[in-house]
Scaffold this motif. Structure first.
Motif, PDB file in Angstrom:
ATOM      1  N   ALA A   1       0.813  -1.209   0.000  1.00 27.80           N
ATOM      2  CA  ALA A   1       0.000   0.000   0.000  1.00 27.80           C
ATOM      3  C   ALA A   1       0.849   1.263   0.000  1.00 27.80           C
ATOM      4  O   ALA A   1       0.424   2.312  -0.486  1.00 27.80           O
ATOM      5  CB  ALA A   1      -0.928  -0.016   1.209  1.00 27.80           C
ATOM      6  N   SER A   2       2.067   1.198   0.553  1.00 31.18           N
ATOM      7  CA  SER A   2       2.936   2.370   0.603  1.00 31.18           C
ATOM      8  C   SER A   2       3.607   2.644  -0.740  1.00 31.18           C
ATOM      9  O   SER A   2       4.220   3.687  -0.933  1.00 31.18           O
ATOM     10  CB  SER A   2       4.021   2.164   1.663  1.00 31.18           C
ATOM     11  N   GLY A   3       3.514   1.696  -1.658  1.00 32.25           N
ATOM     12  CA  GLY A   3       4.168   1.848  -2.957  1.00 32.25           C
ATOM     13  C   GLY A   3       5.574   1.298  -2.987  1.00 32.25           C
ATOM     14  O   GLY A   3       6.222   1.287  -4.031  1.00 32.25           O
ATOM     15  N   ILE A   4       6.066   0.823  -1.843  1.00 26.07           N
ATOM     16  CA  ILE A   4       7.427   0.292  -1.770  1.00 26.07           C
ATOM     17  C   ILE A   4       7.435  -1.185  -2.154  1.00 26.07           C
ATOM     18  O   ILE A   4       6.604  -1.962  -1.689  1.00 26.07           O
ATOM     19  CB  ILE A   4       8.004   0.472  -0.347  1.00 26.07           C
ATOM     20  N   SER A   5       8.395  -1.570  -2.994  1.00 20.97           N
ATOM     21  CA  SER A   5       8.530  -2.979  -3.388  1.00 20.97           C
ATOM     22  C   SER A   5       9.157  -3.779  -2.260  1.00 20.97           C
ATOM     23  O   SER A   5       9.935  -3.254  -1.447  1.00 20.97           O
ATOM     24  CB  SER A   5       9.382  -3.085  -4.651  1.00 20.97           C
ATOM     25  N   HIS A   6       8.863  -5.062  -2.228  1.00 21.64           N
ATOM     26  CA  HIS A   6       9.313  -5.922  -1.130  1.00 21.64           C
ATOM     27  C   HIS A   6       9.491  -7.347  -1.655  1.00 21.64           C
ATOM     28  O   HIS A   6       8.976  -7.706  -2.714  1.00 21.64           O
ATOM     29  CB  HIS A   6       8.269  -5.884  -0.002  1.00 21.64           C
ATOM     30  N   ALA A   7      10.249  -8.137  -0.930  1.00 22.34           N
ATOM     31  CA  ALA A   7      10.436  -9.555  -1.282  1.00 22.34           C
ATOM     32  C   ALA A   7      10.240 -10.406  -0.038  1.00 22.34           C
ATOM     33  O   ALA A   7      10.706 -10.055   1.045  1.00 22.34           O
ATOM     34  CB  ALA A   7      11.838  -9.773  -1.860  1.00 22.34           C
ATOM     35  N   TRP A   8       9.538 -11.512  -0.197  1.00 20.56           N
ATOM     36  CA  TRP A   8       9.340 -12.429   0.918  1.00 20.56           C
ATOM     37  C   TRP A   8       9.462 -13.862   0.397  1.00 20.56           C
ATOM     38  O   TRP A   8       9.837 -14.084  -0.752  1.00 20.56           O
ATOM     39  CB  TRP A   8       8.004 -12.178   1.610  1.00 20.56           C
ATOM     40  N   THR A   9       9.171 -14.839   1.240  1.00 21.11           N
ATOM     41  CA  THR A   9       9.397 -16.244   0.890  1.00 21.11           C
ATOM     42  C   THR A   9       8.108 -17.049   0.937  1.00 21.11           C
ATOM     43  O   THR A   9       7.295 -16.895   1.849  1.00 21.11           O
ATOM     44  CB  THR A   9      10.425 -16.894   1.827  1.00 21.11           C
ATOM     45  N   MET A  10       7.963 -17.906  -0.036  1.00 22.67           N
ATOM     46  CA  MET A  10       6.819 -18.813  -0.130  1.00 22.67           C
ATOM     47  C   MET A  10       7.363 -20.231  -0.087  1.00 22.67           C
ATOM     48  O   MET A  10       8.346 -20.551  -0.756  1.00 22.67           O
ATOM     49  CB  MET A  10       6.112 -18.554  -1.452  1.00 22.67           C
ATOM     50  N   CYS A  11       6.776 -21.099   0.715  1.00 20.98           N
ATOM     51  CA  CYS A  11       7.265 -22.483   0.771  1.00 20.98           C
ATOM     52  C   CYS A  11       6.101 -23.454   0.914  1.00 20.98           C
ATOM     53  O   CYS A  11       4.999 -23.072   1.307  1.00 20.98           O
ATOM     54  CB  CYS A  11       8.260 -22.668   1.917  1.00 20.98           C
ATOM     55  N   PHE A  12       6.366 -24.693   0.572  1.00 20.70           N
ATOM     56  CA  PHE A  12       5.345 -25.733   0.657  1.00 20.70           C
ATOM     57  C   PHE A  12       5.387 -26.334   2.055  1.00 20.70           C
ATOM     58  O   PHE A  12       6.432 -26.784   2.523  1.00 20.70           O
ATOM     59  CB  PHE A  12       5.595 -26.818  -0.385  1.00 20.70           C
ATOM     60  N   VAL A  13       4.233 -26.337   2.715  1.00 25.02           N
ATOM     61  CA  VAL A  13       4.145 -26.798   4.101  1.00 25.02           C
ATOM     62  C   VAL A  13       3.235 -28.012   4.177  1.00 25.02           C
ATOM     63  O   VAL A  13       2.132 -28.008   3.647  1.00 25.02           O
ATOM     64  CB  VAL A  13       3.607 -25.686   5.027  1.00 25.02           C
ATOM     65  N   LYS A  14       3.725 -29.040   4.839  1.00 24.77           N
ATOM     66  CA  LYS A  14       2.955 -30.276   5.002  1.00 24.77           C
ATOM     67  C   LYS A  14       2.923 -30.634   6.471  1.00 24.77           C
ATOM     68  O   LYS A  14       3.968 -30.706   7.124  1.00 24.77           O
ATOM     69  CB  LYS A  14       3.588 -31.404   4.188  1.00 24.77           C
ATOM     70  N   THR A  15       1.733 -30.840   7.003  1.00 25.84           N
ATOM     71  CA  THR A  15       1.596 -31.185   8.413  1.00 25.84           C
ATOM     72  C   THR A  15       1.107 -32.625   8.531  1.00 25.84           C
ATOM     73  O   THR A  15      -0.061 -32.906   8.267  1.00 25.84           O
ATOM     74  CB  THR A  15       0.606 -30.235   9.114  1.00 25.84           C
ATOM     75  N   PRO A  16       1.980 -33.553   8.919  1.00 22.02           N
ATOM     76  CA  PRO A  16       1.650 -34.984   8.954  1.00 22.02           C
ATOM     77  C   PRO A  16       0.435 -35.325   9.804  1.00 22.02           C
ATOM     78  O   PRO A  16      -0.383 -36.149   9.432  1.00 22.02           O
ATOM     79  CB  PRO A  16       2.922 -35.623   9.522  1.00 22.02           C
ATOM     80  N   ARG A  17       0.287 -34.685  10.949  1.00 20.06           N
ATOM     81  CA  ARG A  17      -0.805 -35.053  11.851  1.00 20.06           C
ATOM     82  C   ARG A  17      -2.181 -34.724  11.270  1.00 20.06           C
ATOM     83  O   ARG A  17      -3.105 -35.507  11.353  1.00 20.06           O
ATOM     84  CB  ARG A  17      -0.626 -34.352  13.198  1.00 20.06           C
ATOM     85  N   SER A  18      -2.293 -33.525  10.692  1.00 21.29           N
ATOM     86  CA  SER A  18      -3.594 -33.123  10.157  1.00 21.29           C
ATOM     87  C   SER A  18      -3.752 -33.482   8.689  1.00 21.29           C
ATOM     88  O   SER A  18      -4.812 -33.291   8.104  1.00 21.29           O
ATOM     89  CB  SER A  18      -3.765 -31.606  10.312  1.00 21.29           C
ATOM     90  N   HIS A  19      -2.675 -34.002   8.106  1.00 26.09           N
ATOM     91  CA  HIS A  19      -2.660 -34.363   6.682  1.00 26.09           C
ATOM     92  C   HIS A  19      -2.913 -33.137   5.786  1.00 26.09           C
ATOM     93  O   HIS A  19      -3.298 -33.286   4.637  1.00 26.09           O
ATOM     94  CB  HIS A  19      -3.694 -35.452   6.373  1.00 26.09           C
ATOM     95  N   GLY A  20      -2.715 -31.959   6.335  1.00 25.67           N
ATOM     96  CA  GLY A  20      -2.880 -30.747   5.545  1.00 25.67           C
ATOM     97  C   GLY A  20      -1.605 -30.418   4.787  1.00 25.67           C
ATOM     98  O   GLY A  20      -0.507 -30.748   5.225  1.00 25.67           O
ATOM     99  N   ALA A  21      -1.744 -29.788   3.648  1.00 27.76           N
ATOM    100  CA  ALA A  21      -0.576 -29.404   2.858  1.00 27.76           C
ATOM    101  C   ALA A  21      -0.958 -28.268   1.930  1.00 27.76           C
ATOM    102  O   ALA A  21      -2.104 -28.156   1.503  1.00 27.76           O
ATOM    103  CB  ALA A  21      -0.053 -30.595   2.058  1.00 27.76           C
ATOM    104  N   GLY A  22       0.011 -27.434   1.620  1.00 25.80           N
ATOM    105  CA  GLY A  22      -0.240 -26.339   0.695  1.00 25.80           C
ATOM    106  C   GLY A  22       0.876 -25.319   0.732  1.00 25.80           C
ATOM    107  O   GLY A  22       1.782 -25.399   1.573  1.00 25.80           O
ATOM    108  N   TRP A  23       0.839 -24.361  -0.157  1.00 27.57           N
ATOM    109  CA  TRP A  23       1.840 -23.293  -0.228  1.00 27.57           C
ATOM    110  C   TRP A  23       1.504 -22.213   0.788  1.00 27.57           C
ATOM    111  O   TRP A  23       0.357 -21.763   0.889  1.00 27.57           O
ATOM    112  CB  TRP A  23       1.879 -22.692  -1.621  1.00 27.57           C
ATOM    113  N   ASP A  24       2.524 -21.787   1.530  1.00 24.20           N
ATOM    114  CA  ASP A  24       2.379 -20.710   2.503  1.00 24.20           C
ATOM    115  C   ASP A  24       3.183 -19.511   1.999  1.00 24.20           C
ATOM    116  O   ASP A  24       4.389 -19.613   1.786  1.00 24.20           O
ATOM    117  CB  ASP A  24       2.904 -21.171   3.863  1.00 24.20           C
ATOM    118  N   SER A  25       2.508 -18.380   1.802  1.00 17.54           N
ATOM    119  CA  SER A  25       3.169 -17.181   1.278  1.00 17.54           C
ATOM    120  C   SER A  25       3.163 -16.057   2.301  1.00 17.54           C
ATOM    121  O   SER A  25       2.984 -14.890   1.969  1.00 17.54           O
ATOM    122  CB  SER A  25       2.474 -16.721  -0.008  1.00 17.54           C
TER     123      SER A  25
END
Length: 478
Positions: free
Chosen positions: A230-254
């Motif tokens: 919103a400020s107009g400033i460019s930024h960089a962050w990290t996205m990774c694939f997360v898998k949780t064995p107990r809940s069997h959930g998985a997906g990309w976290d950004s």
């Protein structure tokens, strides 16, 4: 008539094998060494691929995403010395390496790893996730790194047991002097390596690079994401694939390094297969598709491929020519004595038209609503070919807005806004825009995009006063 989709999937495999086989046979492999266990020529390469169908079936499907199949086949040649046993056990990973290009970064790797060194790194130690079963659509985000093996070993030793390696983003101290005074980055005086980055720090792009490479080194697919807040400033962050064995959930976290106060709604990443940019939400959609059962992914791919074949022949106004099919059936009967069908009974009974094409598209979406190629082809049919009637778009709009708008709003809205201009009537377009404003009400940035498109549409239809109202609304509210 489609009674068994497996048969149709086999057909698509055969068609691709013919196409890529021709390319393979034309490859010049004289510079490769037979002593290394590679192929003496392209014919031997193709024979090996066909003999190992478990690998080639996945590989040929993955190669549909690339612009230069020769590079993919040459990658297989380079990997061959690793040995058949390993290659066949890691068919998804082989496909990932064969269909990925190196991620762009503003610096040069000090000692980039070769494709073979990188593949062996991943197959000779315990990784965070099982790379034998990980779909190639995900493991491409491992294969796109050229980080030196020395640095990977350092990262593995430091973070392999860390509960969340992506949090290494925060381990890099921020180079405030560079941000505040514009002085050269401290890392510019040193070799650009992970240990040196940890020593002197950097700004957001170095933080994103560091944490994404750490993740890849321990077997977690990851990507650098960039965006403007919103400020107009460019930024960089990290996205990774997360898998949780107990809940069997998985997906990309950004979310790592994506500061909510700056309203970074949209992130941009590079697709390893095409080299083109895409929204991070599109990658999330791609990840969801990759986690479906292999049969559903294959069926969606088959239905889309059949839709493309049918569209090329649609509306010819006549039945298909079965001469070649009868000849093949006769050859089969001659070779194997028993034949599942009498060649003379192979007669076309249904015309290939847009009804058939739309049926295939609906089948594809029913198997995998997140299958990107089917949506791309719907766009192609409507926008470029003008073959999909506006009245028939409704069912595809309904799928977009009812089943993908909540989980993948950026992707869904983008698709809607790309299709709408192809509709000839202004009133019909405005109705879709009005519905979109309601569907994407929770996202002000998307509301702004829709309002601007409404303004452009009105301006182009000699309604300047109404156009100004839409522009004013976008400026004041969004």
């Amino acid at each position: 008539k489609i009674k068994n989709f497996d048969v149709m999937t086999d057909l698509i495999y055969v068609l691709r094998a013919c196409r890529y086989g021709q390319i393979a046979m034309e490859l010049d492999l004289t510079k490769t060494s037979a002593k290394d266990g590679t192929f003496k020529d392209g014919k031997e390469l193709f024979q090996w691929l066909v003999a190992n169908r478990g690998l080639s079936r996945v590989l040929f499907r993955g190669m549909e995403d690339v612009s230069d199949p020769r590079k993919s086949l040459m990658a297989v040649v380079e990997l061959k010395p690793v040995g058949n046993k390993t290659l066949l056990a890691y068919s998804e990973l082989v496909t990932a390496f064969a269909t990925s290009r190196s991620a762009r970064c503003y610096h040069k790797q000090p000692a980039p790893a070769s494709i073979r060194e990188s593949f062996m790194y991943y197959t000779t130690r315990k990784m965070r996730y099982d790379l034998k079963t990980m779909p190639y659509e995900l493991s491409r985000y491992l294969a796109d790194t050229e980080l030196s093996i020395k640095e990977r070993n350092w990262a593995y030793g430091k973070y392999s047991r860390h509960p969340s390696p992506v949090q290494s983003y925060k381990a890099l101290k921020y180079d405030s002097d560079h941000l505040r005074d514009g002085t050269p980055k401290k890392i510019s005086k040193l070799e650009f390596t992970l240990p040196n980055l940890l020593k002197v720090g950097g700004v957001c792009i170095e933080q994103a690079y560091y944490s994404s490479e750490i993740c890849k080194a321990v077997g977690i697919p990851a990507k650098i994401v960039t965006g403007r807040g919103a400020s107009g400033i460019s930024h960089a962050w990290t996205m990774c694939f997360v898998k949780t064995p107990r809940s069997h959930g998985a997906g990309w976290d950004s979310s790592t390094g994506r500061y909510g106060s700056q309203k970074y709604f949209v992130g941009n990443v590079q697709n390893p297969a095409t080299g083109r940019g895409m929204f991070d939400i599109e990658l999330m959609l791609e990840g969801a598709a990759a986690l479906l059962k292999p049969t559903r992914r294959e069926d969606a791919d088959t239905a889309t491929s059949l839709a493309i074949l049918a569209a090329d022949l649609a509306n010819a106004g006549k039945l298909g020519d079965t001469t070649d099919l009868k000849a093949m059936a006769a050859l089969y009967k001659k070779r194997f004595a028993k034949s599942p069908v009498d060649p003379e009974t192979l007669n076309a009974t249904v015309k290939i038209d847009m009804v058939m094409v739309e049926d295939f598209l609906s089948m594809a979406l029913a198997c995998n609503i997140a299958h990107r190629p089917v949506w791309d082809f719907i766009l192609e049919l409507r926008v470029n070919r003008d073959m999909l009637e506006v009245s028939h778009l409704r069912k595809f709009f309904d799928v977009l807005t009812s089943k993908t708008a909540k989980a993948y709003p950026d992707y869904s809205c983008d698709m809607v806004l790309r299709i709408v201009p192809s509709m000839s009537k202004h009133a019909a377009r405005m109705n879709v825009y009005k519905n979109a404003l309601r569907v994407y009400a929770a996202r002000r940035d998307l509301q702004g995009r829709i309002l601007l498109d409404c303004g452009d549409d009105c301006a182009g239809n000699d309604k300047p006063a109404l156009a100004l109202k839409f522009y004013e609304s976008a400026a004041m509210k969004n």
